[in-house]
Design a protein around this motif. Sequence first.
Motif, PDB file in Angstrom:
ATOM      1  N   ARG A   1      -2.495   1.333   0.721  1.00  0.00           N
ATOM      2  CA  ARG A   1      -2.599   1.757   2.111  1.00  0.00           C
ATOM      3  C   ARG A   1      -3.932   1.331   2.729  1.00  0.00           C
ATOM      4  O   ARG A   1      -4.916   1.117   2.038  1.00  0.00           O
ATOM      5  CB  ARG A   1      -2.483   3.289   2.189  1.00  0.00           C
ATOM      6  CG  ARG A   1      -1.125   3.829   1.726  1.00  0.00           C
ATOM      7  CD  ARG A   1       0.000   3.388   2.656  1.00  0.00           C
ATOM      8  NE  ARG A   1       1.300   3.852   2.197  1.00  0.00           N
ATOM      9  CZ  ARG A   1       2.185   3.086   1.536  1.00  0.00           C
ATOM     10  NH1 ARG A   1       1.908   1.823   1.251  1.00  0.00           N
ATOM     11  NH2 ARG A   1       3.351   3.575   1.178  1.00  0.00           N
ATOM     12  N   LYS A   2      -3.941   1.260   4.084  1.00  0.00           N
ATOM     13  CA  LYS A   2      -5.153   0.820   4.792  1.00  0.00           C
ATOM     14  C   LYS A   2      -6.258   1.869   4.713  1.00  0.00           C
ATOM     15  O   LYS A   2      -7.415   1.556   4.586  1.00  0.00           O
ATOM     16  CB  LYS A   2      -4.834   0.537   6.249  1.00  0.00           C
ATOM     17  CG  LYS A   2      -3.864  -0.614   6.404  1.00  0.00           C
ATOM     18  CD  LYS A   2      -3.846  -1.098   7.832  1.00  0.00           C
ATOM     19  CE  LYS A   2      -2.742  -2.125   8.026  1.00  0.00           C
ATOM     20  NZ  LYS A   2      -2.761  -3.176   6.991  1.00  0.00           N
ATOM     21  N   ASN A   3      -5.876   3.126   4.873  1.00  0.00           N
ATOM     22  CA  ASN A   3      -6.837   4.224   4.719  1.00  0.00           C
ATOM     23  C   ASN A   3      -8.130   3.985   5.502  1.00  0.00           C
ATOM     24  O   ASN A   3      -9.224   4.097   4.951  1.00  0.00           O
ATOM     25  CB  ASN A   3      -7.143   4.390   3.219  1.00  0.00           C
ATOM     26  CG  ASN A   3      -7.855   5.701   2.917  1.00  0.00           C
ATOM     27  OD1 ASN A   3      -7.759   6.658   3.685  1.00  0.00           O
ATOM     28  ND2 ASN A   3      -8.586   5.722   1.823  1.00  0.00           N
ATOM     29  N   PRO A   4      -8.035   3.650   6.785  1.00  0.00           N
ATOM     30  CA  PRO A   4      -9.251   3.258   7.519  1.00  0.00           C
ATOM     31  C   PRO A   4     -10.101   4.450   7.946  1.00  0.00           C
ATOM     32  O   PRO A   4      -9.576   5.537   8.191  1.00  0.00           O
ATOM     33  CB  PRO A   4      -8.686   2.574   8.768  1.00  0.00           C
ATOM     34  CG  PRO A   4      -7.394   3.280   9.009  1.00  0.00           C
ATOM     35  CD  PRO A   4      -6.848   3.658   7.654  1.00  0.00           C
ATOM     36  N   ARG A   5     -11.396   4.222   8.030  1.00  0.00           N
ATOM     37  CA  ARG A   5     -12.264   5.180   8.710  1.00  0.00           C
ATOM     38  C   ARG A   5     -12.398   4.651  10.119  1.00  0.00           C
ATOM     39  O   ARG A   5     -13.131   3.715  10.382  1.00  0.00           O
ATOM     40  CB  ARG A   5     -13.623   5.250   8.007  1.00  0.00           C
ATOM     41  CG  ARG A   5     -14.507   6.362   8.562  1.00  0.00           C
ATOM     42  CD  ARG A   5     -15.719   6.609   7.716  1.00  0.00           C
ATOM     43  NE  ARG A   5     -16.670   5.523   7.836  1.00  0.00           N
ATOM     44  CZ  ARG A   5     -17.694   5.337   7.016  1.00  0.00           C
ATOM     45  NH1 ARG A   5     -17.871   6.143   5.988  1.00  0.00           N
ATOM     46  NH2 ARG A   5     -18.514   4.333   7.185  1.00  0.00           N
TER      47      ARG A   5
END
Lengths: 417, 106
Positions: free
Chosen positions: B47-51
């Motif tokens: 998953r990208k799991n971006p901040r």
Amino acid sequence: MQHYSGFGLLKHSLSHHENWQRVWRNPTPKKKYDVIIIGGGGHGLATAYYLAKEHGITNVAVIEKGHLGGGNACRNTTIVRSNYLWDESAALYEHSMQLWEGLAQELNYNVMFSQRGVYHTCHTLQDMRANERLVAANRLQGIDNEMVDAEQLQKEIPTLDCSKNSRYPILGASVQRRAGNARHDAVAWGYARAADALGVDLIQSCEVVDLEVNDGKVTGVKTKQYGVIKADRVGCAVAGNSGVLAKMAGFELPVESHPLQALVSEPIKPFLDTVVMSNHVHGYMSQSDKGDLVIGAGIDGWVGYGQRGSYGIIEHTIQAIVELFPCTSRVRMNRQWGGIVDACPDASPIISETPVKNLFFNCGWGTGGFKGTPGSGHLFAHTLANGKAHPIAEPFSIKRFHDGALIDEHGAAGVAH
Amino acid sequence: MLHIYCPHCAEYREEEEFHAAGQAHIVRPLDPDACTDKEWGEYLFFRKNPRGLHHELWVHSAGCRKFFNMTRDTQTYEIKEIYKIGEKPSVVDSSVPQEIASGAAS
Ligand SMILES: Cc1cc2nc3c(=O)[nH]c(=O)nc-3n(C[C@H](O)[C@H](O)[C@H](O)COP(=O)(O)OP(=O)(O)OC[C@H]3O[C@@H](n4cnc5c(N)ncnc54)[C@H](O)[C@@H]3O)c2cc1C
Ligand SMILES: [Zn+2]
């Protein structure tokens, strides 16, 4: 390193405690290290300590964007246990447990490890079956875990409501008596002090903003404060920020970061000398040495980096605690906070090589990595020293998300601990 | 506590009525049998799991039980927009290539 002892305390009291040595240095980073560890939480600091102690690699820096132990290391609810389900996990968490048992002596630092037992209460037949299976598995693995019935449980924990009158009556519980908790900050500080004494540079207030990757190989880290610092190998132990670091290196992880909340009450007289956890009504509690009730919850279900979550979770958690311990219904809560936990789809951690050469990740400990701190550091140090995993860490490679050999610990991981 | 607008009910409701269902716009491989283990594993788990900006799927689970998309900042938790399944986000991270940000409509 100044040795801590009762006698030392006495001696320093004569000079009004004004001559204690600083606990660690505050060095400016060198241009290059053998190993750089990103993240000065418990895992990063333990890794640095074992690299120096067990592998003789002392040209090491731990780079921390805030202060040491200011992340999840100081936000968790400190439960330590090793009664997971699968053999791979049992080996990992038991390895850690055995290190916990000698840790205060090893570090000459009181980590206040207290083996006061951890109970998992069962409220349904499914709960009972799952816990009986767990106990049986643990017995085969040589790990202590046992079942107690409701009557016995009531004797062991008088304040717990084991009657038939509750909404979800307790049928029994499993208990690992060697489990318990420890002082979270002390673990980070103890490892930091011991690592520093062995020559490790602890660099605080220094954020890694990029990784220097050449030809698929990491050669250093770029920091906000000191520019590029070179390294032969880089180990990443940044917990909730693992996805951010992975993005810098150009890959994705099977990890999502969520807020996980906890709260403590006002201090009250001793009334709970163990840890109680319920997966069914969903909450857990222990009492700290100061007297506050330490209460933990489940994660907020969305991705979040804000170190805070939603109120609904707190409300549900308090409902669960009052269900378990009706006598706490009028205790006032003092503080509430959140940490960012990096959760894997199978609720097991990652200790692994990555698509980038010489770059290794230790992450995905999610809601339960405090207990893993010594073991994680010990195994990750092996990975960083040898360029390949210790046999206990091998199954925890990122590869398992490609070949399907997941280590599904959703049952044993329970609420969040 | 998030205050969420359900595009189907056309109303703001409390977060507790909703369930976050993870990253949006993940395209199921058309021919799973043709995937390598790596491709299939990546589809399932990575998953990208971006901040920062995140396009995510939500379901109004204790309401109309319909799915919709949301663009939300995972650092500030600010909800930037709500859009229906099949639509593309209009708030996108300029540092992310467009085709990745909007993906195929799902
Ligand atoms: C509320 C709560 C309760 C919990 N309860 C338990 C429990 O009861 N039992 C249990 O076993 N586990 C528990 N956990 C989980 C446990 O806290 C974590 O799994 C564990 O602490 C993670 O390892 P760490 O200590 O190294 O992480 P952290 O202390 O978070 O260390 C990571 C460090 O990396 C630093 N960092 C991040 N990005 C960068 C960057 N770019 N550059 C430099 N530094 C960076 C951070 O500042 C941070 O200090 C709980 C967690 C929370 C939030
Ligand atoms: Zn709706």
